[in-house]
Design a protein around this motif. Structure first.
Motif, PDB file in Angstrom:
ATOM      1  N   ARG A  46     -72.156 -63.781  23.937  1.00  0.00           N
ATOM      2  CA  ARG A  46     -72.611 -64.796  22.985  1.00  0.00           C
ATOM      3  C   ARG A  46     -71.557 -65.859  22.699  1.00  0.00           C
ATOM      4  O   ARG A  46     -71.882 -67.059  22.704  1.00  0.00           O
ATOM      5  N   PRO A  47     -70.302 -65.510  22.432  1.00  0.00           N
ATOM      6  CA  PRO A  47     -69.307 -66.587  22.186  1.00  0.00           C
ATOM      7  C   PRO A  47     -69.161 -67.544  23.362  1.00  0.00           C
ATOM      8  O   PRO A  47     -69.065 -68.766  23.162  1.00  0.00           O
ATOM      9  N   LEU A  48     -69.156 -67.000  24.593  1.00  0.00           N
ATOM     10  CA  LEU A  48     -69.030 -67.871  25.760  1.00  0.00           C
ATOM     11  C   LEU A  48     -70.266 -68.755  25.932  1.00  0.00           C
ATOM     12  O   LEU A  48     -70.143 -69.943  26.299  1.00  0.00           O
ATOM     13  N   ALA A  49     -71.448 -68.201  25.672  1.00  0.00           N
ATOM     14  CA  ALA A  49     -72.681 -68.992  25.768  1.00  0.00           C
ATOM     15  C   ALA A  49     -72.683 -70.131  24.754  1.00  0.00           C
ATOM     16  O   ALA A  49     -73.071 -71.271  25.071  1.00  0.00           O
ATOM     17  N   ILE A  50     -72.221 -69.851  23.535  1.00  0.00           N
ATOM     18  CA  ILE A  50     -72.183 -70.884  22.505  1.00  0.00           C
ATOM     19  C   ILE A  50     -71.170 -71.966  22.866  1.00  0.00           C
ATOM     20  O   ILE A  50     -71.452 -73.170  22.739  1.00  0.00           O
ATOM     21  N   LEU A  51     -70.000 -71.572  23.341  1.00  0.00           N
ATOM     22  CA  LEU A  51     -68.987 -72.548  23.726  1.00  0.00           C
ATOM     23  C   LEU A  51     -69.465 -73.429  24.883  1.00  0.00           C
ATOM     24  O   LEU A  51     -69.219 -74.643  24.895  1.00  0.00           O
TER      25      LEU A  51
END
Length: 368
Positions: A46-51
């Motif tokens: 999720r953090p990588l997808a948001i970034l």
């Protein structure tokens, strides 16, 4: 109720510096939510997808802002040429008034100096506003991405928080309302972006055919101003028209420029937006204009941009809550609340339907 409205408006104005970035962050978060869900389905953390989604939208907006700023800086370098053109234009107007109506020209030197000084003051104000806007955008680029990241990362936590505020027997209706709000905002923003691209191409093509300087800049600038309905296109057409009048000195050329924007506005309002955005944001024009005025009074230009999405979300809430259904009915477009047997087809739809029926009848007669 009146005291509550006054306190709400006061609260919105008092904390404008905090609430405006938060409101735009909510819109961007709703827009990027489907992309994040798709990336998470492919096992992307999720953090990588948001970034990834935030970097994508920052790059696109950064390129647009860089293009507009570079074109604006080039435009300001031609102020001396524009001033000379204004001087010749004023001289021609005074000669025309004297020959046709016998009006003696006033002190031309003083009039020209006042016009040039007014133009320089306008340029100074525009540059000052541009610098302050740039500073605000740079500040927003640091705050809004953080807000968007937090809203997307903690969306499950926020959803459970809303569940705790609502009784168990009403959670189904709340989920449906949230889903409707998300669909309305996503369809409006994504459709608006497509409309901006199409309108920018049409504006630029029309201005290029007329030989207007900085045609692509004015075409893109006017298309971005369509974010503010009804008012944005007026502002976007006046700037290139005034520049054309000052450059060529012919009123007919300026009228041709305005004609291009009128034609594009007609196509956008009757064909492009209805087919691209659809009927998800079904707000009647009177409510939309009032929302624009109220948003501009409370938050300025940011409020005018946020007015339509906010009133669309309010309509979804009104429609889902029985005591407020009359307010949702008041905001609805007339064609959406007509009984099905009273709805009339638009002229364009009716025209094409008659053509199709004629073709079908001809084909049937041929077979017989």
């Amino acid at each position: 109720m009146l005291l509550g409205v006054i306190l709400l408006v006061y609260f919105l104005q008092l904390f404008q510096s905090i609430l405006v970035p938060l409101a735009f962050s909510l819109l961007f978060a709703l827009l990027l939510l489907p992309l994040n869900r798709d990336l998470e389905k492919f096992k992307v953390p999720r953090p990588l997808a948001i970034l990834t989604s935030i970097i994508l939208i920052v790059v696109v907006l950064g390129l647009v802002i860089w293009f507009l700023m570079s074109q604006l800086m080039d435009l300001t370098t031609e102020l001396d040429t524009i001033s000379g053109n204004i001087e010749r234009l004023i001289e021609r107007v005074q000669v025309f008034l004297k020959e046709r109506f016998g009006i003696e020209p006033s002190n031309r030197t003083e009039l020209i100096q006042n016009s040039i000084s007014s133009l320089q003051n306008l340029a100074t104000n525009v540059m000052g506003s541009t610098i302050s806007m740039t500073t605000g955008l740079l500040a927003a680029f640091t705050v809004i991405p953080i807000y968007v990241f937090c809203l997307l990362y903690y969306r499950d936590h926020l959803e459970r928080f809303l569940f705790k505020l609502v009784a168990k027997d009403k959670r189904g209706g709340m989920i449906q309302t949230l889903t409707n709000i998300q669909q309305v905002v996503q369809s409006y923003i994504s459709g608006l972006m497509i409309v901006i691209v199409i309108v920018a191409m049409l504006n630029s093509a029309g201005l290029l055919l007329l030989g207007v300087k900085y045609a692509i800049f004015f075409g893109v600038f006017a298309s971005i101003l369509t974010i503010i309905p009804y008012i944005g296109i007026l502002i976007g057409s006046l700037l290139p028209a005034l520049l054309t009048l000052a450059t060529t000195g012919h009123l007919f050329d300026a009228l041709l420029v305005i004609g291009v924007f009128v034609v594009v506005q007609f196509l956008e309002g009757n064909f492009i937006t209805p087919y691209v955005v659809g009927s998800k944001v079904s707000i009647n024009p009177f409510a939309a204009i009032l929302a624009l005025l109220l948003g501009g009074q409370i938050w300025g230009a940011a409020g005018m941009i946020m007015a339509i999405p906010v009133i669309a979300m309010l309509k979804v809430i009104f429609d889902s809550y029985e005591p407020l259904e009359p307010l949702g009915f008041l905001l609805s477009d007339i064609d959406d609340v007509k009984p099905r047997h009273l709805k009339k087809e638009g002229r364009v739809h009716q025209f094409f339907r008659e053509i199709w029926n004629g073709v079908a009848r001809g084909k049937k007669d041929t077979e017989e």
